[in-house]
Design a protein around this motif. Structure first.
Motif, mmCIF file in Angstrom:
data_model
loop_
_atom_site.group_PDB
_atom_site.id
_atom_site.type_symbol
_atom_site.label_atom_id
_atom_site.label_comp_id
_atom_site.label_asym_id
_atom_site.label_seq_id
_atom_site.Cartn_x
_atom_site.Cartn_y
_atom_site.Cartn_z
ATOM 1 N N ARG A 336 -3.564 -11.031 4.357
ATOM 2 C CA ARG A 336 -3.057 -12.238 5.011
ATOM 3 C C ARG A 336 -1.614 -12.068 5.450
ATOM 4 O O ARG A 336 -0.768 -12.957 5.284
ATOM 5 N N ALA A 337 -1.316 -10.911 5.995
ATOM 6 C CA ALA A 337 0.059 -10.572 6.349
ATOM 7 C C ALA A 337 0.487 -11.251 7.644
ATOM 8 O O ALA A 337 -0.309 -11.445 8.563
ATOM 9 N N THR A 338 1.757 -11.622 7.705
ATOM 10 C CA THR A 338 2.327 -12.135 8.948
ATOM 11 C C THR A 338 2.643 -10.957 9.862
ATOM 12 O O THR A 338 2.675 -9.788 9.438
ATOM 13 N N ASN A 339 2.900 -11.254 11.130
ATOM 14 C CA ASN A 339 3.311 -10.202 12.065
ATOM 15 C C ASN A 339 4.598 -9.534 11.586
ATOM 16 O O ASN A 339 4.763 -8.306 11.695
ATOM 17 N N HIS A 340 5.522 -10.349 11.074
ATOM 18 C CA HIS A 340 6.784 -9.798 10.586
ATOM 19 C C HIS A 340 6.542 -8.835 9.429
ATOM 20 O O HIS A 340 7.143 -7.745 9.364
ATOM 21 N N ALA A 341 5.656 -9.214 8.500
ATOM 22 C CA ALA A 341 5.361 -8.343 7.365
ATOM 23 C C ALA A 341 4.706 -7.051 7.828
ATOM 24 O O ALA A 341 4.972 -5.971 7.274
ATOM 25 N N THR A 342 3.845 -7.135 8.847
ATOM 26 C CA THR A 342 3.195 -5.932 9.374
ATOM 27 C C THR A 342 4.229 -4.967 9.937
ATOM 28 O O THR A 342 4.190 -3.763 9.683
ATOM 29 N N VAL A 343 5.181 -5.497 10.720
ATOM 30 C CA VAL A 343 6.242 -4.654 11.294
ATOM 31 C C VAL A 343 7.099 -4.062 10.187
ATOM 32 O O VAL A 343 7.439 -2.866 10.208
ATOM 33 N N GLN A 344 7.459 -4.893 9.193
ATOM 34 C CA GLN A 344 8.285 -4.400 8.083
ATOM 35 C C GLN A 344 7.560 -3.289 7.342
ATOM 36 O O GLN A 344 8.181 -2.292 6.939
ATOM 37 N N SER A 345 6.252 -3.424 7.152
ATOM 38 C CA SER A 345 5.473 -2.397 6.469
ATOM 39 C C SER A 345 5.495 -1.080 7.238
ATOM 40 O O SER A 345 5.597 0.001 6.650
ATOM 41 N N ILE A 346 5.409 -1.168 8.568
ATOM 42 C CA ILE A 346 5.430 0.039 9.399
ATOM 43 C C ILE A 346 6.789 0.729 9.317
ATOM 44 O O ILE A 346 6.879 1.951 9.137
ATOM 45 N N ILE A 347 7.872 -0.078 9.406
ATOM 46 C CA ILE A 347 9.228 0.488 9.345
ATOM 47 C C ILE A 347 9.462 1.155 8.002
ATOM 48 O O ILE A 347 10.048 2.228 7.895
ATOM 49 N N ASN A 348 8.971 0.505 6.936
ATOM 50 C CA ASN A 348 9.116 1.078 5.596
ATOM 51 C C ASN A 348 8.349 2.382 5.470
ATOM 52 O O ASN A 348 8.837 3.373 4.908
ATOM 53 N N ALA A 349 7.122 2.421 6.008
ATOM 54 C CA ALA A 349 6.281 3.605 5.887
ATOM 55 C C ALA A 349 6.859 4.786 6.665
ATOM 56 O O ALA A 349 6.817 5.933 6.210
ATOM 57 N N LEU A 350 7.401 4.513 7.852
ATOM 58 C CA LEU A 350 7.941 5.583 8.698
ATOM 59 C C LEU A 350 9.371 5.956 8.334
ATOM 60 O O LEU A 350 9.920 6.911 8.884
ATOM 61 N N LYS A 351 9.989 5.184 7.433
ATOM 62 C CA LYS A 351 11.378 5.444 7.025
ATOM 63 C C LYS A 351 12.308 5.455 8.224
ATOM 64 O O LYS A 351 13.230 6.275 8.306
ATOM 65 N N LEU A 352 12.082 4.516 9.126
ATOM 66 C CA LEU A 352 12.919 4.453 10.319
ATOM 67 C C LEU A 352 14.282 3.847 10.023
ATOM 68 O O LEU A 352 15.258 4.116 10.715
ATOM 69 N N THR A 353 14.353 2.997 9.007
ATOM 70 C CA THR A 353 15.621 2.376 8.618
ATOM 71 C C THR A 353 15.735 2.420 7.108
ATOM 72 O O THR A 353 14.781 2.118 6.394
ATOM 73 N N LYS A 354 16.900 2.785 6.632
ATOM 74 C CA LYS A 354 17.109 2.874 5.196
ATOM 75 C C LYS A 354 17.153 1.485 4.565
ATOM 76 O O LYS A 354 17.627 0.526 5.167
ATOM 77 N N GLY A 355 16.682 1.395 3.335
ATOM 78 C CA GLY A 355 16.788 0.165 2.553
ATOM 79 C C GLY A 355 15.767 -0.899 2.884
ATOM 80 O O GLY A 355 15.880 -2.018 2.391
ATOM 81 N N ILE A 356 14.778 -0.594 3.684
ATOM 82 C CA ILE A 356 13.745 -1.570 4.021
ATOM 83 C C ILE A 356 12.607 -1.453 3.009
ATOM 84 O O ILE A 356 11.951 -0.417 2.929
ATOM 85 N N GLU A 357 12.382 -2.520 2.246
ATOM 86 C CA GLU A 357 11.348 -2.512 1.233
ATOM 87 C C GLU A 357 9.995 -2.913 1.831
ATOM 88 O O GLU A 357 9.909 -3.377 2.963
ATOM 89 N N THR A 358 8.946 -2.735 1.032
ATOM 90 C CA THR A 358 7.624 -3.203 1.458
ATOM 91 C C THR A 358 7.601 -4.729 1.401
ATOM 92 O O THR A 358 8.389 -5.335 0.677
ATOM 93 N N PRO A 359 6.737 -5.390 2.157
ATOM 94 C CA PRO A 359 6.649 -6.858 2.099
ATOM 95 C C PRO A 359 6.326 -7.341 0.687
ATOM 96 O O PRO A 359 5.825 -6.589 -0.150
ATOM 97 N N CYS A 360 6.607 -8.610 0.435
ATOM 98 C CA CYS A 360 6.403 -9.198 -0.891
ATOM 99 C C CYS A 360 5.114 -10.016 -0.930
ATOM 100 O O CYS A 360 4.702 -10.616 0.060
ATOM 101 N N CYS A 361 4.513 -10.044 -2.101
ATOM 102 C CA CYS A 361 3.306 -10.845 -2.345
ATOM 103 C C CYS A 361 3.735 -12.241 -2.777
ATOM 104 O O CYS A 361 4.279 -12.427 -3.869
ATOM 105 N N VAL A 362 3.510 -13.233 -1.913
ATOM 106 C CA VAL A 362 3.977 -14.594 -2.174
ATOM 107 C C VAL A 362 2.897 -15.607 -1.780
ATOM 108 O O VAL A 362 1.973 -15.282 -1.031
ATOM 109 N N PRO A 363 3.012 -16.875 -2.254
ATOM 110 C CA PRO A 363 2.049 -17.899 -1.832
ATOM 111 C C PRO A 363 2.165 -18.175 -0.336
ATOM 112 O O PRO A 363 3.279 -18.281 0.189
#
Length: 396
Positions: A336-363
């Protein structure tokens, strides 16, 4: 040489024994206990704030006073067994209070203490509930089958039986031979009391024939708080809104699957660089594999354990649920990821920017709960609290 080495070892052991704090030292134990008590008190205080209270009601009245059946029925209509709201549109406002008559007069006059209602609350509807008793007069006593029941707001107790000392707030016809609850809307009077426009001098009820003649007291009778069972006592029911409602409608949070306005980004079909990336992220991937994916888990709030069972009628507790788990790349539809979370996940996986964590599991969907409880004046209150139960979880 052997003697020097042994001396060095003994000195080290003595140094360790001196620097290590004793677990049996009571001076070390008391601060922990005191800190724990302070945390508990602070947590209870914060929980009271969540429920819109400064302090819990002082009187424990649950064991020796029954809530009005109307309030129990209303609670069961709007809430399930855990207190979770069935439908947010069922209840007008977010607070319902029931008040019993404080006057206990021989006349058909009633006074209700509304001091627990804040002036800041918006009065939506006020109802006077009167239980009509069976007529003691025979049908031959009166030619009429209906009577006119009028509710007046008392403006001057010395002149309450004449027009100068009262103001009409509700009036309608009811069958003379009927029995049971009769409900009259008196919102105008209660609003003037809460705002301070008029002093709360109570209500006066008159019963007349269709010809305008005062009826015999045996013909039309209403139960009083003085002479009849508590289940038939005169009652004022007040629907208000105290302004605690959130700006968004109950249900999916903004940005969840059900509220995204535009098209969702398609899940990327990416293959991560093989050796180099896995070496840099090997520990993270091992952690991810050990962690469960984002999901909703139980979190039961027990009011008895908190110490609130004496004044809360229902529920005894509720399942708030909580969200726990990882949001690893790639994020599937079940996340149930948002578009923003999907982009953040991609940036984190590719290590394109330092310090970007994986999205958080929230209500990503929250529901309200309802509490039925006694206040300090032994009135029964039904309150609805938004955003208290995690309905579902997603990666954000």
């Amino acid at each position: 040489m052997f003697i020097i080495i042994m001396f060095f070892i003994i000195a080290c052991m003595m140094n360790l024994s001196i620097s290590r704090p004793s677990l049996d030292n009571e001076d070390n134990r008391f601060p922990v206990e005191n800190e724990s008590e302070e945390v508990r008190l602070a947590a209870i205080k914060r929980l009271l704030e969540v429920f819109g209270m400064e302090d819990p009601p002082a009187s424990v009245v649950r064991n020796h006073k029954q809530p009005p059946q109307y309030m129990l029925d209303l609670y069961n209509t709007v809430a399930d067994v855990d207190g979770v709201t069935k439908d947010p549109t069922l209840l007008e406002g977010n607070t319902v209070r029931s008040f019993f008559d404080k006057l206990h007069s021989e006349q058909i006059a009633f006074v209700f203490n509304l001091s627990t209602v804040a002036r800041s609350e918006k009065v939506l509807t006020a109802e006077l509930h009167l239980f009509k008793l069976r007529s003691q007069a025979s049908l031959t006593f009166s030619r009429h089958h209906f009577c006119q029941v009028s509710i007046y707001q008392v403006l001057d107790t010395a002149k309450m039986n004449i027009s100068q000392g009262r103001r009409l707030v509700s009036s309608r016809l009811i069958p003379i031979q009927s029995t049971g609850w009769e409900v009259f809307t008196i919102t105008q009077a209660v609003r003037s009391w809460i705002s301070g426009e008029h002093s709360n001098l109570g209500l006066l009820v008159t019963v007349r024939t269709l010809a305008g003649i005062q009826t015999d007291l045996r013909t039309v009778r209403f139960a009083s708080g003085q002479n009849h069972h508590h289940s038939k006592q005169p009652m004022l029911v007040l629907f208000t809104d105290d302004g605690r409602r959130t700006t968004s409608l109950e249900g999916p949070l903004k940005g969840s699957d059900d509220t995204i306005a535009g098209p969702r980004l398609p899940l990327p079909n990416l293959t991560l660089p093989a050796a180099k990336h896995r070496v840099a992220r090997s520990l993270d991937y091992e952690d991810d594999r050990e962690r469960t994916p984002c999901q909703r888990l139980p979190l039961y709030v027990d009011f008895e354990e908190i110490g609130w069972s004496g004044w809360i009628v229902s529920p005894r507790g509720y399942n708030a649920y909580h969200c726990k788990g990882s949001c690893p790349f790639p994020l599937g539809q079940n996340m149930r990821a948002t578009n923003h979370a999907t982009v953040q996940s991609i940036i984190n996986a590719l290590k394109l920017t330092k310090g970007i964590e994986t999205p958080c599991c929230v209500p990503d969907k929250l529901f309200s709960i309802n509490l039925l409880y006694f206040d300090d004046d032994e009135n029964v209150v039904l309150k609805q609290y938004d955003d208290m139960v995690a309905g579902s979880c997603g990666c954000h």
